[in-house]
Design a protein around this motif. Structure first.
Motif, PDB file in Angstrom:
ATOM      1  N   LYS A 178      -0.421  32.844 -27.692  1.00  0.00           N
ATOM      2  CA  LYS A 178      -0.790  31.428 -27.764  1.00  0.00           C
ATOM      3  C   LYS A 178      -1.158  31.104 -29.208  1.00  0.00           C
ATOM      4  CE  LYS A 178      -3.971  27.916 -25.982  1.00  0.00           C
ATOM      5  NZ  LYS A 178      -2.901  26.913 -25.877  1.00  0.00           N
ATOM      6  N   VAL A 179      -0.409  30.198 -29.794  1.00  0.00           N
ATOM      7  CA  VAL A 179      -0.596  29.866 -31.207  1.00  0.00           C
ATOM      8  C   VAL A 179      -1.857  29.036 -31.392  1.00  0.00           C
ATOM      9  CG1 VAL A 179       0.422  28.679 -33.186  1.00  0.00           C
ATOM     10  CG2 VAL A 179       1.887  29.944 -31.597  1.00  0.00           C
ATOM     11  N   ARG A 180      -2.636  29.408 -32.410  1.00  0.00           N
ATOM     12  CA  ARG A 180      -3.861  28.676 -32.728  1.00  0.00           C
ATOM     13  C   ARG A 180      -3.745  28.043 -34.106  1.00  0.00           C
ATOM     14  NH1 ARG A 180      -6.719  28.334 -27.928  1.00  0.00           N
ATOM     15  NH2 ARG A 180      -6.765  30.383 -26.909  1.00  0.00           N
ATOM     16  N   VAL A 181      -4.289  26.838 -34.234  1.00  0.00           N
ATOM     17  CA  VAL A 181      -4.307  26.139 -35.521  1.00  0.00           C
ATOM     18  C   VAL A 181      -5.611  26.451 -36.239  1.00  0.00           C
ATOM     19  CG1 VAL A 181      -4.339  23.856 -36.622  1.00  0.00           C
ATOM     20  CG2 VAL A 181      -2.806  24.299 -34.695  1.00  0.00           C
ATOM     21  N   LYS A 182      -5.537  26.650 -37.556  1.00  0.00           N
ATOM     22  CA  LYS A 182      -6.738  26.914 -38.347  1.00  0.00           C
ATOM     23  C   LYS A 182      -7.717  25.748 -38.235  1.00  0.00           C
ATOM     24  CE  LYS A 182      -4.463  29.817 -41.821  1.00  0.00           C
ATOM     25  NZ  LYS A 182      -4.105  29.929 -43.260  1.00  0.00           N
ATOM     26  N   ALA A 183      -8.995  26.070 -38.359  1.00  0.00           N
ATOM     27  CA  ALA A 183     -10.043  25.053 -38.210  1.00  0.00           C
ATOM     28  C   ALA A 183      -9.894  23.921 -39.219  1.00  0.00           C
ATOM     29  CB  ALA A 183     -11.424  25.698 -38.336  1.00  0.00           C
ATOM     30  N   ASP A 184      -9.390  24.253 -40.421  1.00  0.00           N
ATOM     31  CA  ASP A 184      -9.254  23.217 -41.453  1.00  0.00           C
ATOM     32  C   ASP A 184      -7.923  22.472 -41.369  1.00  0.00           C
ATOM     33  OD1 ASP A 184      -7.507  25.138 -42.296  1.00  0.00           O
ATOM     34  OD2 ASP A 184      -8.444  25.482 -44.254  1.00  0.00           O
TER      35      ASP A 184
END
Length: 253
Positions: free
Chosen positions: A16-22
């Motif tokens: 599951k791909v996650r996007v960076k917090a920034d």
């Protein structure tokens, strides 16, 4: 006939791909990476062509970071004969754009002189579906995209393509570029003995500069966001109620 197969290192399709917090991009820290599934199908088809006697050698090539050597070793374990790694970036977050990839592949083709280039129709990370077509234009070769069936007959290839209206069968002259779709075959698993043998197969490492190709990105990612969450559906008691909601709430009729 020599077959050249480009392969790409991408995030494993089960992850599951996650996007960076920034919002600067996708988080690749401690994420499992694998061969692009469409490229895996292309490798399998190239190996099958060799097993049938239609091909004499299968060469795999990957363009990106040094870690892509692991992806090439997987292809070698499947049955490819040798590999070429073109190191075009030191940053795992930099994706080499299709035009730069196509230019590098054109240079490899000029060196290797394959009769067929088998590639995945697209990479599952950026879904651009452009490299095969660009390579065809750069080389002036025929192309057959979205292949679900491939047969080599003399100096031509018969390809069944998956198109919006169903299936289309075409014949193209060799040398040619074929990009493969999901239903072409089922890739094999690499056995342990073949994995061990793959460590001894030749893997040449080069750089983009060796081919005189500029891989500086032309696109700038401004922001990356997670897909919007979907609202829960509702159950309706009748067709009339469905029509009323489509008309009054959704406004589609």
């Amino acid at each position: 006939m020599k077959v050249l197969v480009p392969v790409k290192r991408v995030i494993d399709y089960n992850v599951k791909v996650r996007v960076k917090a920034d919002g600067s991009g996708v988080d690749l820290a401690n994420v499992k990476m694998s061969m692009n599934p469409f490229d895996e199908i292309a490798v399998e088809e190239a190996i099958r062509l060799k097993e049938k006697g239609a091909a004499t050698e299968v060469v795999v090539v990957s363009i990106g970071v040094k870690q892509a050597s692991e992806t090439l070793r997987t292809a070698l374990a499947m049955g490819a004969d040798r590999a070429i790694l073109i190191v075009a970036s030191e940053d795992v977050n930099q994706d080499i754009e299709p035009l730069a990839v196509a230019k590098l592949l054109a240079a490899v083709v000029a060196e290797e002189q394959p009769g067929l280039v088998l590639a995945g129709k697209q990479a599952i990370d950026n879904d651009m579906n452009a490299t095969g077509q660009m390579l065809s234009a750069l080389l002036g070769w025929s192309q057959a995209t979205f292949a679900s069936s491939l047969a080599i007959e003399g100096d031509s290839a018969t390809v069944t393509r998956e198109v919006d209206g169903g299936l289309q069968t075409i014949t193209v002259k060799l040398p040619t570029i074929v990009t493969v779709d999901l239903r072409l075959n089922e890739p094999r698993y690499a056995s342990l003995p073949n994995i061990m043998k793959a460590k001894k197969k030749p893997l040449d490492e080069k750089t983009a500069a060796d081919y005189g190709v500029d891989v500086t990105p032309r696109l700038t990612v401004v922001k990356t966001v997670e897909p919007a969450g979907r609202k829960a559906g509702v159950k309706l008691g009748s067709v009339d109620e469905l029509v009323a909601k489509l008309k009054n709430e959704a406004g589609v009729i």
